[in-house]
Write an enzyme that holds these catalytic residues in place. Structure first.
Site, PDB file in Angstrom:
ATOM      1  N   CYS A 192       3.639  -5.742   5.508  1.00 63.49           N
ATOM      2  CA  CYS A 192       4.133  -5.004   6.512  1.00 63.49           C
ATOM      3  C   CYS A 192       3.697  -3.950   6.798  1.00 63.49           C
ATOM      4  O   CYS A 192       3.952  -2.556   7.945  1.00 63.49           O
ATOM      5  CB  CYS A 192       5.546  -4.770   5.574  1.00 63.49           C
ATOM      6  SG  CYS A 192       6.606  -4.314   6.552  1.00 63.49           S
TER       7      CYS A 192
ATOM      8  N   CYS B 218       9.328   4.824   3.005  1.00 67.68           N
ATOM      9  CA  CYS B 218      10.608   4.156   3.874  1.00 67.68           C
ATOM     10  C   CYS B 218      11.770   3.586   2.879  1.00 67.68           C
ATOM     11  O   CYS B 218      11.223   3.523   0.992  1.00 67.68           O
ATOM     12  CB  CYS B 218       9.746   2.349   4.388  1.00 67.68           C
ATOM     13  SG  CYS B 218       8.334   2.578   5.731  1.00 67.68           S
TER      14      CYS B 218
ATOM     15  N   CYS C  54      11.490   0.559   0.049  1.00 73.41           N
ATOM     16  CA  CYS C  54      10.144   0.801  -1.077  1.00 73.41           C
ATOM     17  C   CYS C  54       9.890   1.955  -1.846  1.00 73.41           C
ATOM     18  O   CYS C  54       8.786   2.642  -2.021  1.00 73.41           O
ATOM     19  CB  CYS C  54       9.196   0.468  -0.217  1.00 73.41           C
ATOM     20  SG  CYS C  54       8.577  -0.953   0.846  1.00 73.41           S
TER      21      CYS C  54
ATOM     22  N   CYS D 138      -1.139   3.090   1.350  1.00 70.38           N
ATOM     23  CA  CYS D 138      -0.188   1.556   2.308  1.00 70.38           C
ATOM     24  C   CYS D 138      -1.284   1.970   3.270  1.00 70.38           C
ATOM     25  O   CYS D 138      -1.110   0.555   4.211  1.00 70.38           O
ATOM     26  CB  CYS D 138       1.210   2.847   3.491  1.00 70.38           C
ATOM     27  SG  CYS D 138       0.241   4.106   4.367  1.00 70.38           S
TER      28      CYS D 138
HETATM   29  S1  SF4 Z   1       6.530   0.876   3.234  1.00 69.49           S
HETATM   30 FE1  SF4 Z   1       7.785  -1.015   2.953  1.00 69.49          FE
HETATM   31  S2  SF4 Z   1       9.173  -1.226   4.459  1.00 69.49           S
HETATM   32 FE2  SF4 Z   1       7.546   0.474   5.020  1.00 69.49          FE
HETATM   33  S3  SF4 Z   1       5.948  -0.142   5.473  1.00 69.49           S
HETATM   34 FE3  SF4 Z   1       4.876  -0.202   4.168  1.00 69.49          FE
HETATM   35  S4  SF4 Z   1       6.094  -2.222   3.107  1.00 69.49           S
HETATM   36 FE4  SF4 Z   1       6.856  -2.197   4.971  1.00 69.49          FE
END
Ligand code: SF4
Length: 372
Positions: free
Chosen positions: A249, A330, A333, A356
């Site tokens: 993601c 986000c 998360c 990330c």
């Molecule tokens: S923080 Fe969570 S929702 Fe945002 S891009 Fe990463 S996995 Fe996806």
């Protein structure tokens, strides 16, 4: 490159266009590229047939799929292809081949390292690119010596006003600590590009805060980077990828949009700091990540220094801060921080994930540089 005696069976492009569940297709090298690119987002395997080894259209089609359409599934060359063509097949992005005539020479050809002298769309780096990379590594080492005791303003002025690092932008999450870096940037050049990863999963409060900071600091060049609709359709049609595979993601929502933008940049300013801990504990002011110089002007600042700067300049605070969010990503998360000593403890809570992936992993230093 994987070699097999028999080409994969796959439906024709006519069949695939009327079957929304199809995830593989076989085409001739002369197929209309635009027609194939339109399907590429939902394909896991594409077979390109070569009617004769003299027909180069399959090479062009493969390159377009990899470089323009961003196709990442398996790409198999099939038909009348020769072992001598293996390195060219690899260079344009084929990762599998099914030659009509499978000879022992194919085994050797498919595993031979590819070294190239012109830019390429696949992993093989050209000799010129390798030299440029070594030059940038030397420059980063020099900058860390030169700016060892410099203030964040001096680092930013060198990067933004003097244009000494080439094409540059800043990356901001418009999170809890973002105002300070953005304020320092705006004081030097309010028109500097500021990149924002618009994942489509931000808290509404973050988007409101972003608007408020843009207005307060008179930023004129904030650029939203979003995932492509094709990537979302292919990997996250149900909208639950963050739960099933958060690394994937983050990859499609953050890493890839940023990587695409970084192709046109030489340097990127970030707000990361050593006090964030984990992978950031040894952060340098300058680092080299995937060929791009990362500038971290606040690397050595403490939370107290950040707060003092924000207070002194009356910078607005992120609305979620007073609810215990000390690091905001986000909404799917992010939770309030578990402890004030670890502001990022609310990110991907309950999992091993701490980053990330947009900041990559800096390469090991290859060269010792001394300015004496
Ligand atoms: S923080 Fe969570 S929702 Fe945002 S891009 Fe990463 S996995 Fe996806």
């Amino acid at each position: 490159m994987r070699i097999s005696a028999i080409a994969h069976e796959a439906p024709t492009i006519d069949e695939v266009e009327t079957d929304p569940d199809a995830d593989a297709v076989a085409v001739d090298g002369g197929e209309d590229p635009a027609r194939l690119e339109a399907l590429a987002g939902r394909m896991n395997r594409i077979v390109i047939r070569f009617p004769t080894f003299k027909d180069g259209r399959g090479f062009s089609l493969a390159a377009r799929l990899r470089e323009h359409a961003g196709y990442e599934g398996e790409l198999q060359a099939a038909g009348d292809i020769l072992p001598d063509q293996a390195r060219h097949l690899i260079r344009v992005g084929f990762d599998a081949a099914a030659p009509d005539e499978l000879t022992p020479a194919w085994e050797r050809a498919a595993t031979r390292p590819v070294r190239v002298y012109q830019p390429t769309g696949v992993d093989a780096r050209s000799a010129a690119a390798e030299r440029a990379q070594a030059g940038r590594a030397r420059k980063v080492a020099s900058l860390n010596v030169l700016f060892k005791d410099a203030s964040p303003e001096e680092v930013l002025r060198h990067a933004l006003a003097d244009k000494s690092l080439g094409r540059i932008a800043a990356l901001s999450s418009f999170g809890v600590e973002s105002a300070v870096l953005l304020h320092l940037i705006a004081e030097i050049d309010a028109n500097a590009p500021v990149l924002f990863l618009e994942t489509g999963r931000h808290f509404p409060q973050t988007l409101q805060y972003k608007d408020a900071l843009i207005e307060r600091l008179a930023l004129t060049n904030v650029i939203d980077l979003a995932p492509t609709p094709a990537e979302l359709a292919r990997h996250d049609a149900g909208g639950d990828l963050w739960r099933r595979d958060p690394d994937k993601c983050c990859d499609i929502r953050k890493v890839r949009p940023l990587s695409e933008q970084l192709r046109g940049l030489d340097a990127l300013i970030t707000g990361r700091k050593r006090v964030h801990g984990a992978e950031r504990a040894q952060l340098e002011r300058f680092e080299l990540v995937d060929g791009v110089i990362r500038v971290n002007p606040l690397a050595e600042w403490s939370y107290e220094e950040i707060e003092e700067h924000a207070r002194l300049h009356e910078l607005p605070q992120h609305p979620l801060r007073e609810m215990g969010y000390l690091s905001v990503g986000c909404w799917t998360c992010t939770e309030p921080a578990k402890t004030r000593d670890d502001p990022r403890s609310g990110r991907w809570s309950g999992s091993e994930k701490t980053e990330c992936g947009i900041h990559g992993k800096p390469p090991e230093p290859e060269l010792e540089t001394s300015l004496s």
